[in-house]
Write a protein that holds these residues in place. Structure first.
Motif, mmCIF file in Angstrom:
data_model
loop_
_atom_site.group_PDB
_atom_site.id
_atom_site.type_symbol
_atom_site.label_atom_id
_atom_site.label_comp_id
_atom_site.label_asym_id
_atom_site.label_seq_id
_atom_site.Cartn_x
_atom_site.Cartn_y
_atom_site.Cartn_z
ATOM 1 N N ARG A 7 0.676 -1.295 -0.144
ATOM 2 C CA ARG A 7 0.116 -0.013 -0.024
ATOM 3 C C ARG A 7 0.697 1.358 0.138
ATOM 4 N NH1 ARG A 7 -4.884 1.632 3.950
ATOM 5 N NH2 ARG A 7 -4.965 3.776 2.968
ATOM 6 N N TRP A 8 0.542 2.292 -0.902
ATOM 7 C CA TRP A 8 1.265 3.673 -1.088
ATOM 8 C C TRP A 8 0.275 4.617 -0.263
ATOM 9 C CZ3 TRP A 8 6.384 3.812 -1.785
ATOM 10 C CH2 TRP A 8 6.667 2.715 -2.516
ATOM 11 N N TYR A 9 0.512 5.491 0.360
ATOM 12 C CA TYR A 9 -0.430 6.356 1.074
ATOM 13 C C TYR A 9 -0.514 7.736 -0.028
ATOM 14 C CZ TYR A 9 -0.627 3.339 4.969
ATOM 15 O OH TYR A 9 -0.491 2.249 5.621
ATOM 16 N N GLN A 10 -1.796 8.058 -0.024
ATOM 17 C CA GLN A 10 -1.791 9.388 -0.789
ATOM 18 C C GLN A 10 -1.892 10.591 0.157
ATOM 19 O OE1 GLN A 10 -1.121 9.059 -4.037
ATOM 20 N NE2 GLN A 10 -1.182 6.674 -3.923
ATOM 21 N N THR A 11 -2.660 10.292 1.331
ATOM 22 C CA THR A 11 -2.859 11.448 2.268
ATOM 23 C C THR A 11 -2.389 11.199 3.722
ATOM 24 O OG1 THR A 11 -4.975 10.832 2.885
ATOM 25 C CG2 THR A 11 -4.669 12.225 0.920
ATOM 26 N N GLU A 12 -2.227 12.247 4.827
ATOM 27 C CA GLU A 12 -1.798 11.940 6.076
ATOM 28 C C GLU A 12 -3.189 11.276 6.650
ATOM 29 O OE1 GLU A 12 -1.045 14.356 9.867
ATOM 30 O OE2 GLU A 12 -0.694 15.442 7.999
ATOM 31 N N LEU A 13 -4.404 11.675 6.050
ATOM 32 C CA LEU A 13 -5.741 11.095 6.782
ATOM 33 C C LEU A 13 -5.717 9.501 6.466
ATOM 34 C CD1 LEU A 13 -8.190 11.974 8.161
ATOM 35 C CD2 LEU A 13 -9.237 12.398 5.919
ATOM 36 N N GLU A 14 -5.002 9.118 5.015
ATOM 37 C CA GLU A 14 -5.299 7.454 5.183
ATOM 38 C C GLU A 14 -4.436 6.886 6.091
ATOM 39 O OE1 GLU A 14 -3.650 6.812 1.187
ATOM 40 O OE2 GLU A 14 -5.935 7.143 0.232
ATOM 41 N N ILE A 15 -3.222 7.543 6.447
ATOM 42 C CA ILE A 15 -2.173 6.760 7.434
ATOM 43 C C ILE A 15 -2.905 6.863 8.704
ATOM 44 C CG2 ILE A 15 -0.070 7.039 8.696
ATOM 45 C CD1 ILE A 15 0.936 8.290 5.852
ATOM 46 N N LYS A 16 -3.674 8.072 9.255
ATOM 47 C CA LYS A 16 -4.183 8.230 10.436
ATOM 48 C C LYS A 16 -5.522 7.085 10.752
ATOM 49 C CE LYS A 16 -3.039 12.871 12.229
ATOM 50 N NZ LYS A 16 -3.350 13.753 12.646
ATOM 51 N N ASN A 17 -6.104 6.940 9.620
ATOM 52 C CA ASN A 17 -7.383 6.158 9.586
ATOM 53 C C ASN A 17 -6.977 4.505 9.162
ATOM 54 O OD1 ASN A 17 -9.217 8.078 10.074
ATOM 55 N ND2 ASN A 17 -9.510 8.702 7.964
ATOM 56 N N ASP A 18 -5.673 4.376 8.951
ATOM 57 C CA ASP A 18 -5.147 2.841 8.784
ATOM 58 C C ASP A 18 -5.216 1.995 10.054
ATOM 59 O OD1 ASP A 18 -4.160 0.577 7.722
ATOM 60 O OD2 ASP A 18 -2.676 1.386 6.767
ATOM 61 N N SER A 19 -6.199 1.208 10.465
ATOM 62 C CA SER A 19 -6.324 0.258 11.602
ATOM 63 C C SER A 19 -5.124 -0.719 11.497
ATOM 64 C CB SER A 19 -7.445 -0.384 11.693
ATOM 65 O OG SER A 19 -7.732 -1.192 10.643
ATOM 66 N N ALA A 20 -4.114 -1.076 10.512
ATOM 67 C CA ALA A 20 -3.026 -1.797 10.414
ATOM 68 C C ALA A 20 -2.076 -1.334 11.240
ATOM 69 C CB ALA A 20 -2.961 -2.322 9.138
ATOM 70 N N ILE A 21 -2.013 0.167 11.143
ATOM 71 C CA ILE A 21 -0.650 0.939 12.001
ATOM 72 C C ILE A 21 -0.834 0.778 13.297
ATOM 73 C CG2 ILE A 21 0.526 3.163 11.958
ATOM 74 C CD1 ILE A 21 -0.515 3.620 9.249
ATOM 75 N N GLU A 22 -0.023 0.196 14.052
ATOM 76 C CA GLU A 22 0.330 0.233 15.362
ATOM 77 C C GLU A 22 1.303 1.130 15.799
ATOM 78 O OE1 GLU A 22 0.076 -3.736 17.076
ATOM 79 O OE2 GLU A 22 -1.232 -4.458 15.551
ATOM 80 N N ILE A 23 0.990 2.229 16.586
ATOM 81 C CA ILE A 23 2.175 2.990 16.841
ATOM 82 C C ILE A 23 2.258 3.077 18.444
ATOM 83 C CG2 ILE A 23 2.792 5.361 17.196
ATOM 84 C CD1 ILE A 23 2.933 4.752 14.210
ATOM 85 N N PRO A 24 3.541 2.417 18.836
ATOM 86 C CA PRO A 24 3.844 2.556 20.457
ATOM 87 C C PRO A 24 4.004 3.722 20.902
ATOM 88 C CG PRO A 24 5.966 1.635 18.995
ATOM 89 C CD PRO A 24 4.660 1.988 18.088
ATOM 90 N N ILE A 25 3.313 4.213 22.137
ATOM 91 C CA ILE A 25 3.543 5.539 22.632
ATOM 92 C C ILE A 25 4.221 4.972 24.133
ATOM 93 C CG2 ILE A 25 2.120 7.378 23.616
ATOM 94 C CD1 ILE A 25 0.041 6.697 21.564
#
Length: 189
Positions: free
Chosen positions: A59-77
């Motif tokens: 998957r190639w992202y086109q917008t920042e919103l696509e990245i923020k809404n992608d449930s497959a992305i797990e960001i450790p905080i």
């Protein structure tokens, strides 16, 4: 350096577990010397990465919103990031909201890194990056923000099982194509 020599050198560093599955491919234009050929990375005879092709399996992202809404992305905080948000808001925000805000900030940074990496990949020349990989240390290639350098380092035989397993958290913050090659390498252990 000619393509055949470069390919031979890259393949000499390839992990033994990937031999026969992983392949560097290139097209050339014999009658158009000013037109550069395309380079591909193929896994199991399928083109997985084409230097400027957004129709690959990843998957190639086109917008920042696509990245923020992608449930497959797990960001450790971590705790420090939550504390930074608390400090910026003067402690007036509830605890659960602090986590959401910290995650949002980190996702925005992640999106900028992804876009930067994607744009540099589409403009880059495979031969130039491959020569850079051959002349730099494996650690520099792994730490780089260049997607292609990360991929070349991940499939390298000098990366052992222990180092691969210790990189799991770092890989979560990389581009999906880098994560794909990380998973491919993990599955060959």
């Amino acid at each position: 350096m000619s393509w055949s020599k470069l390919k031979q050198q890259l393949e000499s560093f390839l992990s033994p577990a990937l031999l026969g599955r992983f392949e560097y491919r290139a097209t050339s234009y014999r009658y158009l010397p000013d037109k550069a050929g395309q380079c591909y990375i193929a896994v199991d005879k399928k083109n997985v990465l084409s230097m400027s092709d957004s129709t690959t399996l990843i998957r190639w992202y086109q917008t920042e919103l696509e990245i923020k809404n992608d449930s497959a992305i797990e960001i450790p905080i971590n705790h420090e990031e939550i504390e930074a948000v608390r400090k910026d808001t003067n402690g007036k925000v509830p605890e659960d909201r602090l986590k959401v805000m910290a995650r949002s900030r980190k996702l925005s940074e992640y999106a900028k890194e992804i876009f930067s990496a994607q744009s540099s990949l589409s403009k880059s020349n495979f031969v130039v990056v491959a020569n850079k990989f051959l002349s730099t240390s494996i650690e520099e290639s792994l730490e780089s923000n260049d997607i292609l350098l990360n991929i070349l380092a991940l499939v390298d035989r000098r990366i052992g099982k222990k180092r691969l397993l210790n990189m799991a958290e770092k890989m979560m913050l990389k581009h999906p194509i880098v994560q794909y090659f990380y998973e491919l390498r993990l599955n060959t252990l």
